[in-house]
Write an enzyme that holds these catalytic residues in place. Structure first.
Site, short mmCIF file in Angstrom:
data_model
loop_
_atom_site.label_atom_id
_atom_site.label_comp_id
_atom_site.label_asym_id
_atom_site.label_seq_id
_atom_site.Cartn_x
_atom_site.Cartn_y
_atom_site.Cartn_z
N GLU A 115 1.05 -1.29 0.21
CA GLU A 115 -0.17 0.04 0.14
C GLU A 115 0.90 1.03 0.11
O GLU A 115 0.43 2.10 -0.64
CB GLU A 115 -0.82 0.06 1.39
CG GLU A 115 -2.03 -1.28 1.18
CD GLU A 115 -2.72 -1.09 2.47
OE1 GLU A 115 -3.99 -0.62 2.23
OE2 GLU A 115 -2.52 -1.79 3.52
N GLU A 135 -4.25 -9.28 3.66
CA GLU A 135 -4.74 -9.18 4.82
C GLU A 135 -6.14 -9.98 4.89
O GLU A 135 -6.58 -10.27 5.90
CB GLU A 135 -5.34 -7.71 4.68
CG GLU A 135 -4.15 -6.60 5.16
CD GLU A 135 -3.51 -6.22 3.95
OE1 GLU A 135 -2.79 -5.28 3.83
OE2 GLU A 135 -3.56 -6.65 2.68
#
Length: 257
Positions: A115, A135
């Site tokens: 990210e 995740e």
């Protein structure tokens, strides 16, 4: 005193910000986020920095992502919400910085590390780099990644990486637009510095204005929606199980609640 998560070195108009926890694959602890924002603010204000390179210490990882053990220490919904907001503020600080920010990625860029690369303006990768957003394996989603990755790599690639934890090597990352340049690992930092110096030699106001105009379509209004969704997920039994399984080094057993 708590050891700093990052170190900053400046040389001419180029600053190198290094995520400095190689023993933990440069995992991002709870204090990492405000430290990175503060470092960027200082560089923006110093009057001499013209370009920033973010990289990770050692050869194994840019960053393996958020420090899962720090997630486990978040005891209530308010703490979980504040943590998610802190992460989002930091990604926004990178994305909206008046300075051009390059990522120099070696080894793993997983979760928050991937990210962070998405938030940077240009990504250079060593040929050994691996990107992923896993995740879901701990009952969460990449809060910034689900917002930004679709505009960078497309919706389907975002879903593949998010749903299946698909790992993407450097060449594939370049093909899908996540990475702009791939170089041999031994040449990564020299290549990043050479590019940063080229950028630093340009008119800084033109660079800042150009960046702002290119980013004009970025909708920060979605951040609150993502933060709320992540806070809700973080409070689920699945997230508790995923985090417990990760820290206990065992397979998780998700029940969808």
């Amino acid at each position: 005193m708590t050891r700093p998560n990052i170190r900053v070195e400046t040389d001419g108009g180029v600053a190198v910000v290094t995520i400095d926890a190689p023993e933990k694959l440069n995992a991002m602890g709870r204090t990492f986020w405000p430290e990175l924002r503060a470092a960027l603010a200082r560089l923006e204000a110093d009057g001499s920095t013209r370009a920033v390179i973010i990289t990770g210490a050692g050869e194994k990882a840019f960053s393996a992502g958020g420090d899962i053990t720090s997630f486990a220490a978040l005891s209530d919904v308010a703490a979980k919400r504040e943590f998610q907001q802190d992460c989002m503020r930091t990604f926004a600080a990178v994305e909206e910085s008046s300075l051009p920010v390059l990522a120099a990625v070696q080894g793993y860029a997983m979760g928050g590390g991937c990210e962070l690369a998405l938030a940077c303006d240009v990504v250079l990768a060593a040929d050994t780099a691996v990107f992923g957003m896993p995740e879901a394996a701990v009952g969460l989603v990449p809060g910034f990644g689900v917002l930004r990755a679709p505009s960078v790599i497309g919706r389907q690639w975002t879903k593949l990486m998010m749903f299946a934890g698909e790992r993407v090597d450097a060449q594939t990352a370049r093909e899908i637009g996540l990475v702009q340049k791939v170089v041999p690992a031994a040449e990564l930092m020299a290549s990043a510095r050479k590019l940063a110096e080229r950028i630093a030699a340009a008119a800084p106001l033109a660079i800042a204005t150009g960046k702002q105009l290119v980013n004009r379509g970025v909708d920060r209004g979605e951040f609150d929606h993502s933060t709320a969704a992540l806070t809700t997920l973080h409070a689920t039994a699945d997230a508790a199980e995923g985090i417990s399984a990760f820290t206990g080094k065992r397979p998780p057993k998700f029940e969808g609640r």
